[in-house]
Each structure stands twice: as C-alpha cells, then as structure tokens.
Design a protein around this motif. Structure first.
Motif, PDB file in Angstrom:
ATOM      1  N   LYS A 195     116.891  59.084 -21.965  1.00  0.00           N
ATOM      2  CA  LYS A 195     117.110  60.110 -22.989  1.00  0.00           C
ATOM      3  C   LYS A 195     116.697  59.629 -24.375  1.00  0.00           C
ATOM      4  CE  LYS A 195     120.962  62.410 -23.045  1.00  0.00           C
ATOM      5  NZ  LYS A 195     122.417  62.702 -23.060  1.00  0.00           N
TER       6      LYS A 195
ATOM      7  N   GLU B 219     118.131  57.103 -25.971  1.00  0.00           N
ATOM      8  CA  GLU B 219     119.259  56.550 -26.723  1.00  0.00           C
ATOM      9  C   GLU B 219     119.065  55.054 -26.930  1.00  0.00           C
ATOM     10  OE1 GLU B 219     122.526  59.801 -25.072  1.00  0.00           O
ATOM     11  OE2 GLU B 219     122.583  57.728 -24.352  1.00  0.00           O
TER      12      GLU B 219
ATOM     13  N   SER C  67     120.715  56.860 -19.878  1.00  0.00           N
ATOM     14  CA  SER C  67     120.831  56.830 -21.334  1.00  0.00           C
ATOM     15  C   SER C  67     119.512  56.404 -21.973  1.00  0.00           C
ATOM     16  CB  SER C  67     121.953  55.868 -21.736  1.00  0.00           C
ATOM     17  OG  SER C  67     122.017  55.706 -23.132  1.00  0.00           O
ATOM     18  N   GLU C  68     118.893  55.393 -21.383  1.00  0.00           N
ATOM     19  CA  GLU C  68     117.614  54.900 -21.900  1.00  0.00           C
ATOM     20  C   GLU C  68     116.535  55.970 -21.783  1.00  0.00           C
ATOM     21  OE1 GLU C  68     114.909  50.823 -21.426  1.00  0.00           O
ATOM     22  OE2 GLU C  68     116.366  51.388 -19.874  1.00  0.00           O
TER      23      GLU C  68
ATOM     24  N   SER D 129     126.555  56.633 -21.841  1.00  0.00           N
ATOM     25  CA  SER D 129     127.131  55.380 -22.342  1.00  0.00           C
ATOM     26  C   SER D 129     128.620  55.314 -22.018  1.00  0.00           C
ATOM     27  CB  SER D 129     126.911  55.255 -23.850  1.00  0.00           C
ATOM     28  OG  SER D 129     127.542  56.324 -24.539  1.00  0.00           O
TER      29      SER D 129
ATOM     30  N   GLN E 154     120.946  52.522 -27.376  1.00  0.00           N
ATOM     31  CA  GLN E 154     121.819  51.555 -26.715  1.00  0.00           C
ATOM     32  C   GLN E 154     121.570  51.467 -25.216  1.00  0.00           C
ATOM     33  OE1 GLN E 154     122.671  54.569 -27.655  1.00  0.00           O
ATOM     34  NE2 GLN E 154     124.492  55.377 -26.615  1.00  0.00           N
ATOM     35  N   GLY E 155     120.716  52.346 -24.663  1.00  0.00           N
ATOM     36  CA  GLY E 155     120.523  52.395 -23.223  1.00  0.00           C
ATOM     37  C   GLY E 155     120.045  51.089 -22.615  1.00  0.00           C
TER      38      GLY E 155
END
Length: 330
Positions: free
Chosen positions: A190, A192, A187-188, A151, A194-195
C-alpha cells in the motif's frame, strides 16, 4: 517571590496563590511531583525535604510517586512522620487501562473496537492466559484487517507470538510471526513507509522462534535470506545480526565452513559501521564467534591472528561480558 527567598519558598508560594485563586472551586490543591530522569537523586531528596519542612498550608498537598521495591523516600517519612504519609497504591493497571478504554467510548467503531481488544489482549498476555490471548488476538486481527490497518494486524500477531513463545510453543509462535510478515507485506504494497521495517522485524521474530524450537538449519536459511532486506533498509545493526545469527545457527549444526563464511560477512558489516553504531551493535559477539571458529578450523595460530584483527577494530577490552542473545553453542 520575595527578595532573597529560595526556590522552595517560591514554589510553595505559587501553590498557595493558585489554591487561593480557585478557593471557591476546591478545598485542597494537590501537586504531583515527578522528577526528570537523570537528575541528581540526592539533590532532589534534599530539595523535597526542604519543601516538606517549609510547607505551611493545610490546603496544599504534595504527592510523590516512588517504586515500592526501593522506597527511596522512606527516610523522609521517618524523619518527619507528622508531615509525610506513605500510602501503598495497590493499583491494578490492567483493569485501569480497560476502564480508560471503555470511558474513551466509540466502542462501536473499528478504531474503538481494536483499542478495547488490544488493551484486553495485553492484559491477558501479562497474565500468561494464552488461550485468551489467542481468542482476543484473532478478534483484533479481524477488526484491523477489515479496515486495511495492516500495521495493527502485525502488532496483534506479535503479542500472540510472544505469548506462545513464553508458553514454550515456538512453532505456533512462528506461525503468528509468519502471518505478521504477510500483513507487513500488505502494508508495504500500500506504500506505507513502515511496511518494509515491519517485514524485517517479523522475519527476525520468525528466526527467534526457529532457534527456540532448535530448528537451526531452517533458522540459518531464514537469517541468510533476511540480510538483503536489512541492507536495503540501510539497517546495519540488523544486517549484522542476520549474518551473526546465521553463523551461530550453522555452528550449532556443525557446519563450520558455512558458519565461518557468515561470520566473516557479519564482521565486514560491523567494520564498515561508524563508531557510534558499532558500540551499540553485537559486533563483539561476532568477534568472539570468529575466534572460536578459527580454533575449530585452523588451531591456535589462527586464533591469535583473529584476536589481533578483532582488537584492531574493537580495542583490547573487546570481549563481551554476557552471553549473546540466542546463546552460544556448547
């Protein structure tokens, strides 16, 4: 507070008492007053005037910050020059932030390194020093990516992309937004939360860069392909914006029927919104575009029909007062 005293007297009395309590530690007490946003400005100024007039202790000072461009408090200084002094701050906020970052320490840790680089990156962007932005941004990306903080990688690429857009280099900006999307995908992956949202923002930024570069067919395709992501995220405003911009790009490219189809999809998204969401959306610009396209496709009678439909949803006073983001085709 003594019986029958005012709120000003109570405030000044508390200040005197506090200063007296810590007299052995400090010579003066300085109280910084910051009014809450939305308060009645005239009432605030009257209260401040009474406070200045009633203040007696030479050891208690009141400090109020104001915008040097408006000088709302200047009349108070003119009326009571012996009690009120105006001092221009002349702060270099960029340097102050860098000093704060350095004082915070831990510059030998990944988090501290990124913080330091990001502060310097923001300052370079403010000064429009694009070369420095790219150099510091690359370092910030390396630090964040090395820790799997994707992020933060997105954030650094956005600063670099924004600086390049401002410098009239949209294709290079687009590349940074593309890399931001890739980091958002990591990020997505993982898990997360907000990814996916970062991926949506990265794609919208890519679209803006394509539009700035006048690459309208590519921008239209990108917006078309991004709409399902916005729908998946239940972000109706962004879904509407995807179809609106896809329509606008097609209109600029003289693809009238495709522009009309995308505009209709934007309109349907807007119609399904609740009233509060609709009021903060770009639906009026969609209506304006559909009226314009109606004339292009079928003439004046179609325009009147489309205007009637728009009025049924947005009311009689629906036309936007300012041009839509991204402009309007000539």
């Amino acid at each position: 507070m003594k019986e029958g005293g005012t709120d000003v007297e109570a405030f000044l009395g508390a200040c005197d008492s506090l200063r007296g309590h810590y007299e052995s530690l400090c010579e003066h007490l300085v109280v910084v007053l910051m009014p809450v946003r939305g308060v009645d400005a005239s009432a605030w100024l009257k209260w401040l005037g009474r406070a200045v007039e009633k203040a007696k202790s030479v050891h208690v000072r009141l400090v109020v910050l104001e915008d040097a461009r408006t000088l709302v408090l200047e009349p108070l200084a003119e009326v009571q020059p012996e009690r009120v002094v105006t001092i221009p701050a002349k702060l270099e906020m960029g340097r102050a932030l860098e000093e704060l970052s350095q004082e915070a320490g831990h510059l030998d840790t990944p988090g501290g390194k990124f913080r330091e680089l990001f502060v310097r990156l923001g300052n370079a962007a403010t000064k429009e020093d694009v070369e420095k932005v790219e150099r510091l941004g690359a370092q910030a990306v390396a630090v964040a990516a090395g820790q799997g903080l994707y992020s933060l990688v997105v954030t650094a690429h956005f600063v670099m992309g924004g600086a390049l857009l401002g410098a009239g280099r949209p294709r290079e900006a687009w590349e940074h937004y593309r890399q931001a999307e890739a980091a958002a995908g990591e990020s997505e992956a993982k898990g997360e939360p907000q990814g996916a949202q970062l991926r949506l923002k990265s794609r919208m930024a890519q679209g803006a860069a394509r539009v700035t570069a006048q690459e309208y067919p590519q921008a239209a395709k990108l917006y078309e392909e991004t709409a399902p992501l916005a729908r998946e995220l239940k972000d109706a405003r962004m879904e509407l914006e995807c179809w609106r911009m896809a329509s606008w790009c097609c209109e600029v490219a003289r693809e009238v029927e495709r522009a009309w189809a995308h505009g209709q999809r934007a309109w349907e998204v807007g119609r399904a919104m609740d009233a509060g969401t609709r009021e903060t959306s770009t639906l009026p610009y969609v209506g304006e575009a559909l009226v314009r396209l109606s004339h292009e496709r079928q003439g004046a009678r179609a325009v009147r029909a489309m205007e009637s439909e728009v009025e049924s949803v947005l009311g009689n006073d629906w036309r936007p007062e300012t041009p839509a983001a991204g402009g309007q085709p000539g």
